[in-house]
Scaffold this motif. Structure first.
Motif, short mmCIF file in Angstrom:
data_model
loop_
_atom_site.label_atom_id
_atom_site.label_comp_id
_atom_site.label_asym_id
_atom_site.label_seq_id
_atom_site.Cartn_x
_atom_site.Cartn_y
_atom_site.Cartn_z
N LYS A 193 -5.71 4.24 -4.77
CA LYS A 193 -4.69 5.11 -5.39
C LYS A 193 -5.20 5.72 -6.69
CE LYS A 193 0.16 5.31 -6.76
NZ LYS A 193 -0.14 6.30 -7.80
N GLY A 210 -6.35 10.14 1.44
CA GLY A 210 -4.90 10.02 1.26
C GLY A 210 -4.28 9.10 2.30
N THR A 237 -5.23 5.55 1.51
CA THR A 237 -4.46 5.10 0.34
C THR A 237 -3.05 4.70 0.74
OG1 THR A 237 -5.76 6.55 -1.11
CG2 THR A 237 -3.63 5.76 -1.94
N ASP A 238 -2.41 5.52 1.57
CA ASP A 238 -1.03 5.25 1.98
C ASP A 238 -0.92 4.00 2.84
OD1 ASP A 238 0.15 7.40 0.65
OD2 ASP A 238 -0.35 8.79 2.27
N SER A 242 -1.56 0.89 0.88
CA SER A 242 -0.41 0.58 0.03
C SER A 242 0.68 -0.12 0.84
CB SER A 242 0.12 1.86 -0.60
OG SER A 242 1.29 1.60 -1.35
N GLN A 243 0.92 0.34 2.05
CA GLN A 243 1.91 -0.31 2.92
C GLN A 243 1.50 -1.73 3.25
OE1 GLN A 243 4.79 0.88 3.69
NE2 GLN A 243 4.68 3.11 3.45
N TRP A 250 5.84 4.98 12.84
CA TRP A 250 4.86 5.92 12.28
C TRP A 250 4.02 6.58 13.38
CZ3 TRP A 250 3.20 1.65 8.31
CH2 TRP A 250 4.19 1.55 7.32
N HIS A 303 6.48 9.33 5.50
CA HIS A 303 6.26 8.02 4.88
C HIS A 303 4.85 7.87 4.30
CE1 HIS A 303 9.65 7.23 7.69
NE2 HIS A 303 10.07 6.49 6.69
N PHE A 304 4.06 8.95 4.32
CA PHE A 304 2.70 8.90 3.79
C PHE A 304 2.56 9.99 2.74
CE2 PHE A 304 2.51 6.50 7.56
CZ PHE A 304 1.39 5.68 7.52
N PRO A 305 3.01 9.72 1.51
CA PRO A 305 3.09 10.75 0.46
C PRO A 305 1.76 11.37 0.09
CG PRO A 305 3.46 8.57 -0.47
CD PRO A 305 3.46 8.40 1.01
N HIS A 306 0.67 10.58 0.07
CA HIS A 306 -0.63 11.14 -0.30
C HIS A 306 -1.19 12.02 0.81
CE1 HIS A 306 -0.20 7.62 -2.99
NE2 HIS A 306 -0.90 8.34 -3.85
N SER A 314 0.60 13.65 2.95
CA SER A 314 1.46 14.82 3.12
C SER A 314 1.12 15.95 2.15
CB SER A 314 2.93 14.42 2.92
OG SER A 314 3.14 13.93 1.61
#
Length: 485
Positions: A324, A357, A360-361, A364-365, A397, A408-411, A413
């Motif tokens: 991140k 990204g 990273t997502d 993080s999950q 997902w 649900h995957f902000p980076h 997206s």
């Protein structure tokens, strides 16, 4: 008898107000003899109110003396208590024992400003390295004694074992115990940390394990290990040796659920994302000049963060935090590497950044799941529920990725993705990893459901030995509900 006014009762024995000597027995004869032989001539002329006033004066003087002694004892006890409190905090934070001397200096300087009259008390607090070590040893012994007392009340107990190597290359066997008594009070504590100077074969672990557990004459209910071959080997592993020595004890065996989740997380890898990120971070952090220049570069550009983070494979959660931080500083890192003539084209490649990204997502999950599985007082059915919930998330997902939904995957997206197949495949592979592990928990799922939700389980779903108990519980519940209605 008015001539006895110089004797008062204090604590358990009568004490003379004049000489402060105690009398062995609270009898009139003993008190009168003491007064006649030692004080009658001196106070014979005092009569009436003068005699009463003198007695009151001597009584107040004795009380002041006793209060002074009590105050001194209270101060001494408080000083020792402070020493123990600070020593405990030093141990909890894994700080050097010699830090106690520095802490004492801070206390004295603070007292000099805030409470000068109490500075002498702070100066009496003993926090030398030897004293701190002794205090910690006393605290450890007290914890062990308390645990031993609680263990006498255990009906069943389970053990968790983990063997790892510390900074001095000494193998350490961590033994955790969780027991339950007849009142369903659960005690969970670290029983021992056993250093192992030689080899760490199954037999060596078994000997160290026995040295800790033999002090408890208890009913073993389960063993959880880190899954290493020395722990779970079929013939010579620690668990196998425990079974051989206790053939009549039907305990359950589990592979640590957190270790298994971490093994699943390691399987997530998109191309060369991790290798490039780690190589870049090491280039910046491992050289002092580069590190200082990078930190200064971040200050000049008003970056969101002041530094990047190392990745350590032993510290599982550091992977997600590092990814991140690198993603958020991707532009600054790219520009800095160009100033060092180490241009990394990947940081300008949108497809590679999208991979970063995604990694990273999903990391993080996985970190969020790992944190839920940690901590004290978590029961096994709760941990397994977290896992099953995460497996359902993976299915959600996957179905969303197949429809190009990446909410649900902000980076991830942040990028326009034309082909989601590789990310969908990565999630499917992760789902397969989860399904291929945790066999021990899936094996006992019916028991976990019976324990967690006894009123939603049908009789046919549970083993025969528990069917009568389940029927009785459900009938009692139905009768109770009918009575309340």
């Amino acid at each position: 008898m008015d001539e006895l006014v110089f004797v008062c009762l204090c604590w358990e024995k009568p004490i003379c107000l004049v000489c402060n000597e105690s009398v062995a027995a609270m009898k009139e004869y003993n008190i009168k003899r003491h007064y006649d032989t030692k004080h009658s001539k001196k106070f014979a002329d005092l009569q009436g109110q003068l005699r009463i006033d003198k007695a009151e004066s001597l009584k107040k003087q004795l009380e002041r003396q006793q209060h002074s002694f009590r105050k001194h004892n209270e101060d001494s006890e408080a000083v020792v208590k402070v020493s123990y409190i600070i020593s405990e905090k030093i141990a909890r934070k894994s700080k050097p024992f010699t830090d106690g001397e520095f802490i004492k200096e801070c206390l004295e300087d603070a007292a000099d400003v805030l409470s000068p009259l109490q500075k002498s008390l702070y100066a009496k607090v003993s926090l030398s390295g030897v004293t701190v070590a002794r205090r910690i040893e006393d605290l450890a012994g007290d914890i062990e004694r308390t645990l031993s007392e609680h263990a006498l009340q255990f009906v069943y107990y389970s053990i968790a074992l983990d063997e790892s190597t510390d900074l001095t290359d000494t193998a350490q066997l961590a033994v955790f115990i969780r027991g339950i008594d007849t009142n369903f009070v659960v005690t969970e504590e670290m029983a021992a940390l056993v250093p192992m100077k030689g080899s760490t074969k199954g037999s060596d672990l078994y000997e160290s394990f026995n040295a800790v557990i033999n002090r408890y004459n208890l009913n073993l209910a389960g063993i959880t290990t880190d899954g290493a071959p020395a722990m779970v080997g079929k013939n010579e592993g620690l668990v196998a040796l425990v079974k051989k020595s206790n053939p009549d004890v039907p305990f359950v065996q589990y592979h640590c659920i957190i270790h298994q989740e971490n093994l699943c997380a390691k399987s997530v890898n998109i191309k060369d994302v991790m290798s490039i990120v780690v190589k870049t971070v090491n280039f910046i952090k491992s050289r002092g000049l580069n590190h200082r220049q990078f930190q200064e570069f971040l200050k000049e550009t008003n970056a969101e963060y002041g530094d990047i983070i190392y990745f350590c494979d032993v510290r599982w959660l550091s992977r997600g935090k590092m990814l991140k931080r690198v993603f958020d500083l991707r532009n600054e890192i790219s520009n800095f590497m160009k100033t060092k003539n180490k241009d990394i084209p990947h940081f300008s490649d949108k497809e590679w950044l999208a991979d970063l990204g995604f990694l990273t997502d999903i990391t993080s999950q996985l970190n969020n799941l790992n944190e839920k599985l940690q901590g004290k007082n978590n029961l096994v059915h709760e941990l397994f529920d977290y896992l099953k919930a995460f497996e359902l998330k993976l299915e959600l997902w996957i179905s969303q990725f197949q429809r190009n939904i990446i909410t649900h995957f902000p980076h991830l997206s942040l990028f326009q993705i034309s082909n989601m197949n590789k990310y969908t495949t990565a999630l499917q592979d992760l789902k397969t990893q989860f399904q291929s592990r945790f066999h021990d928990f899936r094996r006992d799922e019916k028991y976990l459901n019976l324990f967690a939700r006894p009123f939603t389980v049908s009789v046919e779903e549970v083993p025969e030995e528990f069917q009568m108990e389940l029927i009785e519980i459900q009938c009692n519940s139905a009768l109770k509900d009918k009575f309340n209605d």
